[in-house]
Design a protein around this motif. Sequence first.
Motif, PDB file in Angstrom:
ATOM      1  N   GLU A  65       0.832  -1.192   0.000  1.00 49.07           N
ATOM      2  CA  GLU A  65       0.000   0.000   0.000  1.00 49.07           C
ATOM      3  C   GLU A  65       0.872   1.251   0.000  1.00 49.07           C
ATOM      4  OE1 GLU A  65      -2.015  -3.077   2.763  1.00 49.07           O
ATOM      5  OE2 GLU A  65       0.007  -2.291   2.409  1.00 49.07           O
ATOM      6  N   SER A  66       0.335   2.321  -0.557  1.00 50.21           N
ATOM      7  CA  SER A  66       1.004   3.609  -0.524  1.00 50.21           C
ATOM      8  C   SER A  66      -0.037   4.710  -0.610  1.00 50.21           C
ATOM      9  CB  SER A  66       2.022   3.745  -1.663  1.00 50.21           C
ATOM     10  OG  SER A  66       1.384   3.673  -2.924  1.00 50.21           O
ATOM     11  N   GLY A  67       0.373   5.923  -0.303  1.00 56.66           N
ATOM     12  CA  GLY A  67      -0.489   7.074  -0.453  1.00 56.66           C
ATOM     13  C   GLY A  67      -1.054   7.640   0.830  1.00 56.66           C
ATOM     14  N   GLY A  68      -0.807   6.989   1.948  1.00 58.14           N
ATOM     15  CA  GLY A  68      -1.294   7.503   3.209  1.00 58.14           C
ATOM     16  C   GLY A  68      -0.532   8.742   3.639  1.00 58.14           C
ATOM     17  N   GLY A  69      -1.042   9.388   4.670  1.00 61.29           N
ATOM     18  CA  GLY A  69      -0.396  10.579   5.172  1.00 61.29           C
ATOM     19  C   GLY A  69      -1.249  11.294   6.183  1.00 61.29           C
TER      20      GLY A  69
END
Length: 126
Positions: free
Chosen positions: A6-10
């Motif tokens: 997963e990617s894109g969190g923040g």
Amino acid sequence: QVQLVESGGGLVQAGDSLRLSCAASGRTVIQPAMGWFRQASGKERELVAAINFSGRTTYYSNSVKGRFTISRDNALNQMYLQMNSLKPEDTAIYYCAARPYSSNLYYTAPSDYDYWGQGTQVTVSS
């Protein structure tokens, strides 16, 4: 081996948007249904959205319906979660998951899924 990342969190403010991505690599998974789950601190992992293999059928939890959109691009081995109008209660670690041999079904329980990513943190401040 099958790997989901997963990617894109923040960290964002209430009302903002984020787009999460899930990339699949390694051994080919045959006709996987996929889903997004989240787990807030001290709580059980819960379904956010699910999508069948073709991407034509989707399901959303009541808490995100109308705000989030799940999609996938099988040619790129990618799944996405577009999150709009984020709320503090959306704060959680978000996981993608895959279930092979799904035919044209989607699945809503964590126990339905065989492969999981390690998660990406989404934090929404007020």
